[in-house]
Motif scaffolding. Structure first.
Motif, short mmCIF file in Angstrom:
data_model
loop_
_atom_site.label_atom_id
_atom_site.label_comp_id
_atom_site.label_asym_id
_atom_site.label_seq_id
_atom_site.Cartn_x
_atom_site.Cartn_y
_atom_site.Cartn_z
N TYR A 82 22.38 -31.92 68.08
CA TYR A 82 22.90 -31.99 69.79
C TYR A 82 22.05 -32.11 70.66
N TYR A 110 29.13 -28.13 71.68
CA TYR A 110 29.34 -29.11 71.30
C TYR A 110 28.81 -29.88 69.77
N CYS A 217 41.51 -29.17 71.95
CA CYS A 217 40.11 -30.24 73.03
C CYS A 217 40.39 -30.56 74.13
N GLY A 221 38.14 -29.26 76.45
CA GLY A 221 37.42 -30.63 77.39
C GLY A 221 38.03 -30.88 79.34
N ARG A 224 35.36 -27.79 79.94
CA ARG A 224 34.26 -27.99 80.59
C ARG A 224 33.65 -28.83 81.79
N SER A 245 27.51 -33.41 78.30
CA SER A 245 28.65 -32.76 77.68
C SER A 245 29.60 -33.06 78.60
N LEU A 248 31.19 -36.20 77.46
CA LEU A 248 32.10 -35.69 76.39
C LEU A 248 33.58 -34.81 76.49
N ALA A 249 33.22 -34.38 77.27
CA ALA A 249 34.85 -33.50 77.70
C ALA A 249 35.44 -34.66 78.54
N LEU A 252 36.79 -36.15 75.68
CA LEU A 252 37.61 -35.88 74.47
C LEU A 252 39.39 -35.31 74.66
#
Length: 271
Positions: A82, A110, A217, A221, A224, A245, A248-249, A252
């Protein structure tokens, strides 16, 4: 004899000054890093907690060893890949031999979570274990491991944020002696709070398999997403200004929260 790195860490408004070396112990040219020691402590705490709680989730303790082994190796690989995939520039394309050089630094939580989850699911399919219950249990261990592991960033003086004049602003050589947000501390305390919430509500939440995992999650999420907006070392999607990130957070949080709502709406109402 090599020169030892020593960070001079200062929290000016708290009148707190520290001198800290990234080396835990050095013998000749060989050194054991505090970062590795802290990650090992995080791993052990997560393992023993999962082992202790396994009976509450109707998972035999002998299966914990298989789950740990099956998830740990993919987690390490995922964490590295990653980081490499989103590292700015073409350094790893020009130096492919460095891709596996984890000892030089560069892993991402992650990637570890994704890799670990894939490994755990595979062993669940092989051993016919309940996947959602296993993910519920593992998420409890993962988050306490995250709370501890983030202190490795403090030792390495990394994962900090932008300038701040808040009372807990931190400075060191790596911040150019500017007071910055100690983002590692924010995430450590946030993960500890998530762990406590899940720990004390797990007996109720585990009645619906998957809810603990989805709650983890959602909460992580959201945590983050907020912290990532402060950091100055975020990995960026190539050709954009989007923080990997943080995106993605957000995904998520939204997906996990939506799944919880759907599950609750579909579950039979108690009279």
């Amino acid at each position: 004899m090599k020169n030892e790195i020593v960070y001079h860490i200062n929290f000016p408004k708290l009148n707190l000054n520290l001198e800290l070396s990234p080396d835990f112990i050095s013998v000749g040219s060989i050194s054991i890093k505090w970062y590795g020691v802290i990650l090992a402590a995080a791993f052990l705490c997560a393992f023993f907690y999962i082992f202790y709680k396994s009976k509450d989730f109707d998972i035999k303790r002998e299966n914990i060893y298989d789950l740990t082994f099956a998830s740990t190796i993919p987690a390490i690989i995922g964490a590295r890949l990653y980081y490499v995939a989103f590292f700015p520039g073409d350094f790893y394309l020009r130096n492919p031999e460095k891709i596996l050089a984890i000892s030089e630094g560069g892993i991402a939580i992650y990637g570890a979570i994704i890799g670990g989850a894939v490994g755990a699911i595979i062993i669940c399919l092989i051993k016919k274990l309940p996947i959602l219950k296993v993910l519920d249990l593992l998420s409890l261990g993962v988050v306490i491991g995250q709370a501890i592991g983030r202190w490795g960033n403090f030792v390495n003086q990394e994962a900090f944020g932008e300038y701040t004049d808040l009372p807990w602003g931190m400075m060191s050589e790596n911040t150019s002696f500017q007071t910055v947000h100690p983002c590692f501390l924010y995430e450590s305390l946030g993960c500890l709070a998530i762990f406590l919430i899940l720990h004390f509500t797990s007996s109720k939440l585990k009645s619906t398999s998957g809810i603990i995992f989805l709650t983890y999650c959602t909460l992580y999420g959201a945590l983050r997403f907020m912290i990532e907006s402060l950091r100055t070392d975020s990995l960026i999607i190539p050709q954009t200004n989007i923080r990997v990130s943080q995106l993605l957070a957000l995904l998520l949080t939204v997906i996990s929260a939506s799944c919880i709502v759907i599950i609750k709406l579909r579950s039979p109402k108690q009279k």
